[in-house]
Scaffold this motif. Structure first.
Motif, short mmCIF file in Angstrom:
data_model
loop_
_atom_site.label_atom_id
_atom_site.label_comp_id
_atom_site.label_asym_id
_atom_site.label_seq_id
_atom_site.Cartn_x
_atom_site.Cartn_y
_atom_site.Cartn_z
N LEU A 1 2.75 -5.88 -9.03
CA LEU A 1 2.53 -7.23 -8.50
C LEU A 1 3.66 -8.18 -8.94
O LEU A 1 4.15 -8.07 -10.06
CB LEU A 1 1.19 -7.79 -9.00
N ALA A 2 4.03 -9.09 -8.06
CA ALA A 2 5.02 -10.10 -8.44
C ALA A 2 4.44 -11.04 -9.49
O ALA A 2 5.12 -11.46 -10.43
CB ALA A 2 5.45 -10.89 -7.20
N ARG A 3 3.15 -11.38 -9.33
CA ARG A 3 2.45 -12.22 -10.32
C ARG A 3 1.24 -11.43 -10.83
O ARG A 3 0.36 -11.04 -10.05
CB ARG A 3 1.98 -13.53 -9.69
N ALA A 4 1.19 -11.21 -12.14
CA ALA A 4 0.15 -10.37 -12.72
C ALA A 4 -1.26 -10.84 -12.37
O ALA A 4 -2.16 -10.03 -12.10
CB ALA A 4 0.31 -10.30 -14.24
N GLU A 5 -1.45 -12.18 -12.31
CA GLU A 5 -2.80 -12.71 -12.07
C GLU A 5 -3.30 -12.43 -10.65
O GLU A 5 -4.49 -12.63 -10.35
CB GLU A 5 -2.87 -14.21 -12.38
N ASP A 6 -2.41 -11.95 -9.78
CA ASP A 6 -2.83 -11.64 -8.40
C ASP A 6 -3.79 -10.46 -8.32
O ASP A 6 -4.36 -10.20 -7.25
CB ASP A 6 -1.60 -11.39 -7.51
N TYR A 7 -3.96 -9.74 -9.43
CA TYR A 7 -4.94 -8.65 -9.43
C TYR A 7 -6.34 -9.18 -9.13
O TYR A 7 -7.21 -8.45 -8.64
CB TYR A 7 -4.94 -7.90 -10.78
N LYS A 8 -6.54 -10.48 -9.39
CA LYS A 8 -7.86 -11.09 -9.16
C LYS A 8 -8.24 -11.09 -7.68
O LYS A 8 -9.41 -11.14 -7.34
CB LYS A 8 -7.88 -12.51 -9.73
N LYS A 9 -7.23 -11.02 -6.81
CA LYS A 9 -7.51 -10.95 -5.37
C LYS A 9 -8.20 -9.62 -5.04
O LYS A 9 -9.10 -9.57 -4.21
CB LYS A 9 -6.22 -11.11 -4.56
N ALA A 10 -7.74 -8.55 -5.69
CA ALA A 10 -8.38 -7.24 -5.50
C ALA A 10 -9.80 -7.26 -6.08
O ALA A 10 -10.73 -6.72 -5.48
CB ALA A 10 -7.56 -6.14 -6.16
N VAL A 11 -9.96 -7.91 -7.22
CA VAL A 11 -11.29 -8.02 -7.84
C VAL A 11 -12.25 -8.74 -6.89
O VAL A 11 -13.38 -8.28 -6.64
CB VAL A 11 -11.22 -8.77 -9.19
N ALA A 12 -11.79 -9.85 -6.32
CA ALA A 12 -12.63 -10.62 -5.39
C ALA A 12 -13.03 -9.79 -4.18
O ALA A 12 -14.16 -9.88 -3.68
CB ALA A 12 -11.90 -11.89 -4.95
N LEU A 13 -12.11 -8.94 -3.71
CA LEU A 13 -12.39 -8.07 -2.57
C LEU A 13 -13.54 -7.12 -2.88
O LEU A 13 -14.50 -7.02 -2.11
CB LEU A 13 -11.12 -7.28 -2.22
N TYR A 14 -13.48 -6.45 -4.02
CA TYR A 14 -14.51 -5.45 -4.35
C TYR A 14 -15.81 -6.07 -4.84
O TYR A 14 -16.87 -5.46 -4.71
CB TYR A 14 -13.94 -4.43 -5.35
N GLU A 15 -15.71 -7.29 -5.37
CA GLU A 15 -16.94 -7.96 -5.83
C GLU A 15 -17.84 -8.39 -4.66
O GLU A 15 -18.98 -8.77 -4.87
CB GLU A 15 -16.59 -9.16 -6.71
N LYS A 16 -17.31 -8.31 -3.44
CA LYS A 16 -18.16 -8.56 -2.27
C LYS A 16 -19.17 -7.42 -2.08
O LYS A 16 -20.19 -7.58 -1.41
CB LYS A 16 -17.30 -8.66 -1.00
N PHE A 17 -18.87 -6.25 -2.66
CA PHE A 17 -19.70 -5.06 -2.45
C PHE A 17 -20.44 -4.60 -3.70
O PHE A 17 -21.51 -4.02 -3.62
CB PHE A 17 -18.83 -3.91 -1.94
N ILE A 18 -19.85 -4.83 -4.87
CA ILE A 18 -20.47 -4.39 -6.13
C ILE A 18 -20.42 -5.51 -7.15
O ILE A 18 -19.60 -6.43 -7.03
CB ILE A 18 -19.78 -3.13 -6.71
N LYS A 19 -21.27 -5.41 -8.15
CA LYS A 19 -21.25 -6.37 -9.26
C LYS A 19 -20.84 -5.61 -10.52
O LYS A 19 -21.69 -5.07 -11.23
CB LYS A 19 -22.64 -7.00 -9.44
N PRO A 20 -19.53 -5.54 -10.80
CA PRO A 20 -19.09 -4.78 -11.96
C PRO A 20 -19.57 -5.39 -13.27
O PRO A 20 -19.63 -6.61 -13.41
CB PRO A 20 -17.56 -4.82 -11.86
N ALA A 21 -19.90 -4.52 -14.21
CA ALA A 21 -20.29 -4.98 -15.55
C ALA A 21 -19.09 -5.50 -16.31
O ALA A 21 -19.23 -6.32 -17.23
CB ALA A 21 -20.94 -3.83 -16.31
N ALA A 22 -17.89 -5.03 -15.94
CA ALA A 22 -16.65 -5.48 -16.58
C ALA A 22 -15.50 -5.20 -15.62
O ALA A 22 -15.58 -4.32 -14.76
CB ALA A 22 -16.42 -4.75 -17.90
N VAL A 23 -14.42 -5.96 -15.79
CA VAL A 23 -13.19 -5.77 -15.01
C VAL A 23 -12.04 -5.53 -15.98
O VAL A 23 -11.90 -6.27 -16.97
CB VAL A 23 -12.89 -7.00 -14.13
N ALA A 24 -11.22 -4.51 -15.70
CA ALA A 24 -10.11 -4.18 -16.60
C ALA A 24 -8.82 -4.02 -15.81
O ALA A 24 -8.61 -2.99 -15.17
CB ALA A 24 -10.42 -2.91 -17.38
N PRO A 25 -7.92 -5.03 -15.83
CA PRO A 25 -6.61 -4.86 -15.19
C PRO A 25 -5.71 -3.99 -16.06
O PRO A 25 -5.71 -4.14 -17.29
CB PRO A 25 -6.08 -6.30 -15.11
N LEU A 26 -4.95 -3.10 -15.46
CA LEU A 26 -4.12 -2.20 -16.27
C LEU A 26 -2.97 -1.62 -15.46
O LEU A 26 -2.96 -1.69 -14.22
CB LEU A 26 -4.96 -1.07 -16.85
#
Length: 305
Positions: free
Chosen positions: A131-156
C-alpha cells in the motif's frame, strides 16, 4: 513456558483464497520454512498443522487449502479439508489482502462458510507493504466487516515480517487456558514422508508453468531413514511424480532429463537441511490420465476424505 494457569493453547485455522499468503505467514511466524510456498494456486492441498510456541502460548495453525469452487474430485477433497478444519479449531484466522476493494467469488465462498460458524474470527490483513499509505488497509477491513464481525483485526506483511507478533497475540487471546499439546521444539505435525512429497512438489511448482502445477502429485514409494534403519548411512527416498498427460511428463523431465535433475537436486538439498542427514533421492515421472477425478487414485496418493 509460562505458568500453567496463564498459558494459552489451541488450534487456529488459517483460511483464505489461494495465494493470499497463508503459508508465508506460518513460515514467517515460525522463522523456518514448514509450509510449501509458491506463486501457483493449489500449493497447499492438505490441512497441515504447524506449531508456534512461546513462553506464554502454543498456537497450532491448521494451514488449509486455498478455497475455490471444486471442479474435480481433488478440488472437492481440498474444500472438505478446509471445512473439516474449521470444525476442529478454537479460532479462525481469515487472511485477506490489504488491497482488496471488492469481494470475489472465492472470498464469497469463505464468507458463507464463516457465516454459519460459531468460532471467533481474526481478520488478518496481509501485504500492507504493497500500500502507498499503510492506514489504507482499513478500507479492506471495512469491506469484510460488511459480512463478518471479527473478534480482532491484525494488519501485517508476512514478506516484510511486520505485524506477526500482533497477529499471534490476537489469536492467542482467544484460545483456552490450558497446557501445551506438543513439545515446545516441535514445528510440524506430519510425517517425514509427507514432508518429502511436499518439498518435491514445491520444486516442481517453482519450475513449471501453465497447467502442470495443478496436475502434479508426488507418491513416496520408498523412505528409508538412518533413524529407522540404523545400518543405512544415507536416507533413501524413491518417489513417483504423477501427471495427467504425456506433454506434462515431457515438461517435468526436460531436455535430456535436465529439468528433473534440477528438481531432484533442489529437493535433495532442502530435505538434507530439514531432515538432518545425507540423502539419496530418485524420481520417476508417470502419466495417470484423470487422476484428479478418481477417488481411488486420490486415496492412493494420500488425499483421503
Amino acid at each position: 513456558m509460562g505458568a500453567e494457569s496463564d498459558f494459552r493453547c489451541g488450534f487456529a485455522a488459517l483460511l483464505g483464497r489461494p495465494n493470499v499468503g497463508k503459508s508465508s505467514i506460518i513460515n514467517a511466524l515460525l522463522k523456518e520454512k514448514v509450509a510449501a510456498v509458491s506463486p501457483k494456486p493449489q500449493t497447499t492441498r492438505n490441512a497441515v498443522r504447524c506449531i508456534y510456541t512461546t513462553a506464554s502460548e502454543q498456537i497450532v495453525f491448521v494451514d488449509t487449502p486455498g478455497i475455490h469452487a471444486p471442479k474435480h474430485a481433488l478440488g472437492g477433497f481440498m474444500l472438505k479439508e478446509a471445512e473439516e478444519a474449521l470444525l476442529s479449531v478454537d479460532v479462525v484466522c481469515y487472511v485477506v489482502e490489504a488491497q482488496d476493494r471488492a469481494v470475489g467469488e472465492k472470498d464469497g465462498i469463505i464468507l458463507k462458510m464463516l457465516a454459519s460458524l460459531s468460532r471467533p474470527v481474526v481478520l488478518a490483513v496481509n501485504k500492507i507493504d504493497k500500500l502507498a499509505r499503510a492506514e489504507d488497509y482499513k478500507k479492506a477491513v471495512a469491506l469484510y466487516e460488511k459480512f463478518i464481525k471479527p473478534a480482532a483485526v491484525a494488519p501485517l506483511s508476512a514478506n516484510k515480517g511486520r505485524g506477526l507478533e500482533e497477529l499471534a497475540a490476537a489469536i492467542s487471546a482467544l484460545l483456552p487456558r490450558q497446557p501445551a499439546i506438543y513439545p515446545e521444539d516441535m514445528l510440524m505435525d506430519s510425517t517425514e514422508r509427507f514432508l518429502a512429497s511436499e518439498v518435491i512438489r514445491e520444486k516442481i511448482l517453482r519450475h513449471t508453468d501453465e497447467e502442470v502445477p495443478h496436475s502434479v502429485a508426488v507418491l513416496i514409494d520408498e523412505f528409508k531413514s538412518p533413524d529407522e534403519h540404523p545400518g543405512e548411512k544415507l536416507c533413501t527416498i524413491r518417489a513417483t511424480v504423477i501427471v495427467e498427460r504425456p506433454g506434462q511428463k515431457g515438461i517435468i523431465i526436460g531436455k535430456n532429463g535436465t529439468m528433473l535433475k534440477q528438481i531432484g537436486s533442489e529437493a535433495r538439498r532442502e530435505l538434507e537441511e530439514r531432515l538432518g542427514y545425507k540423502l539419496f533421492l530418485q524420481l520417476w515421472v508417470k502419466v495417470k490420465p484423470g487422476w484428479r477425478k478418481s477417488p481411488e487414485e486420490l486415496r492412493r496418493l494420500g488425499y483421503r476424505s
